[in-house]
Design a protein around this motif. Sequence first.
Motif, PDB file in Angstrom:
ATOM      1  N   ARG A 255      -3.681  -6.464   2.604  1.00 15.19           N
ATOM      2  CA  ARG A 255      -4.110  -7.817   2.223  1.00 15.19           C
ATOM      3  C   ARG A 255      -3.562  -8.158   0.841  1.00 15.19           C
ATOM      4  NH1 ARG A 255      -9.645  -8.321   3.950  1.00 15.19           N
ATOM      5  NH2 ARG A 255     -10.191  -9.318   1.993  1.00 15.19           N
ATOM      6  N   ASP A 256      -3.723  -7.210  -0.082  1.00 13.26           N
ATOM      7  CA  ASP A 256      -3.226  -7.430  -1.435  1.00 13.26           C
ATOM      8  C   ASP A 256      -1.700  -7.522  -1.444  1.00 13.26           C
ATOM      9  OD1 ASP A 256      -3.804  -7.426  -4.437  1.00 13.26           O
ATOM     10  OD2 ASP A 256      -2.324  -5.822  -4.271  1.00 13.26           O
ATOM     11  N   SER A 259      -0.525 -10.850  -0.183  1.00 12.05           N
ATOM     12  CA  SER A 259      -0.738 -11.893  -1.180  1.00 12.05           C
ATOM     13  C   SER A 259       0.309 -11.781  -2.304  1.00 12.05           C
ATOM     14  CB  SER A 259      -2.169 -11.820  -1.709  1.00 12.05           C
ATOM     15  OG  SER A 259      -2.212 -11.706  -3.106  1.00 12.05           O
ATOM     16  N   GLU A 262       3.404 -13.347  -1.042  1.00 10.72           N
ATOM     17  CA  GLU A 262       3.281 -14.801  -1.079  1.00 10.72           C
ATOM     18  C   GLU A 262       3.555 -15.340  -2.482  1.00 10.72           C
ATOM     19  OE1 GLU A 262       3.009 -17.308   1.049  1.00 10.72           O
ATOM     20  OE2 GLU A 262       3.367 -15.682   2.500  1.00 10.72           O
ATOM     21  N   GLN A 263       2.923 -14.682  -3.450  1.00 14.76           N
ATOM     22  CA  GLN A 263       3.057 -15.155  -4.839  1.00 14.76           C
ATOM     23  C   GLN A 263       4.490 -15.047  -5.344  1.00 14.76           C
ATOM     24  OE1 GLN A 263      -0.177 -13.846  -7.669  1.00 14.76           O
ATOM     25  NE2 GLN A 263      -0.766 -12.643  -5.892  1.00 14.76           N
TER      26      GLN A 263
END
Length: 298
Positions: A255-256, A259, A262-263
């Motif tokens: 999950r991290d 993300s 994505e960033q």
Amino acid sequence: MKIGYPCINRTIGCTCGRTFRLKNFSEDRLEETVRSNLLCLLNILKFNVERTILFFRITSDLIPFASHPVCTFHWQERFQEQFKEIGMFIRRHDIRISMHPDQFVVINSKDDAVVERSIKELEYHAQVLDLLGLDRSAKIQIHVGGVYNDKEKSMQRFIDRYNALDDLIKKRLVIENDDTSYTVTDCLRIHFATGIPVLFDYFHHQLNSSEEKMADAFELLSRTWSEKDGIMMVDYSSHHGRGSKRSHAFTIDLRDFTSFLEQSKPFDYDVMLEIKDKEESALAALQAVKKDSRFIKV
DNA sequence: CCCTGTCAAGTCACG
DNA sequence: CGTGACTTGACAGGG
């Protein structure tokens, strides 16, 4: 984008960082250890290529005591052929390579003896990459070093010492932001004074940053890598839930990681997963990344 | 065989 | 002021 893991493979059952105690040093023992380390290195790289893991950090323990006065053995010549073979494999499969000398390399130290030993250790790392015949996109990453209660002076000392280094080292050296002392902004200042590329460490940035948003850090740092240096290298890890805040996770938190992907969306870079279960997490990350346009399957 | 103290090297945070 | 953390635990002596 390439995905990699550092130094150790837990599946194959060999290690390319076998070493031994100083008091047991002998040329025979060194020769045997290096031979076995190099064999293992090639095996790991083959394992990785079969699984599209095309980024790897070679352990500093590849040649035990390489920069120590006790080592007068000419491992460079003795193993020239093996290095050449491994290097050809790396180039044929377009594997990105990094090395990360350990914490004893401190080129901004106030102690000249420490600096001298550090430079010898860097020479050794550069020699390994040269013997492999790799271009200057194969990098040696270090931290800026100590602060000694005066960051300005300590940064200047880094800059002066860096400028005085032999080009064989300079062309491969990059710095990374660390978790306690030197932030992305500090590293950037050193970049502007020296031209040295800056590797982004995501985990350290979370522990020690001066305001910069991650997207800004990506933007700024990716520009410190020239064409010849290759695309930016990034270290990714997350911390162990129960351990101290500085300890690394045992396995990847997808999950991290997602993300994080994505960033960092607009940027292309090679990412090193500093996670204890090594290739396990790299393979999981690979699955997560395969939908990403930055990842081009070979 | 298993257990565990120790291993070339530096610096800093934390308790 | 001692210990643990760091890119990575592994080596080897003693039981």
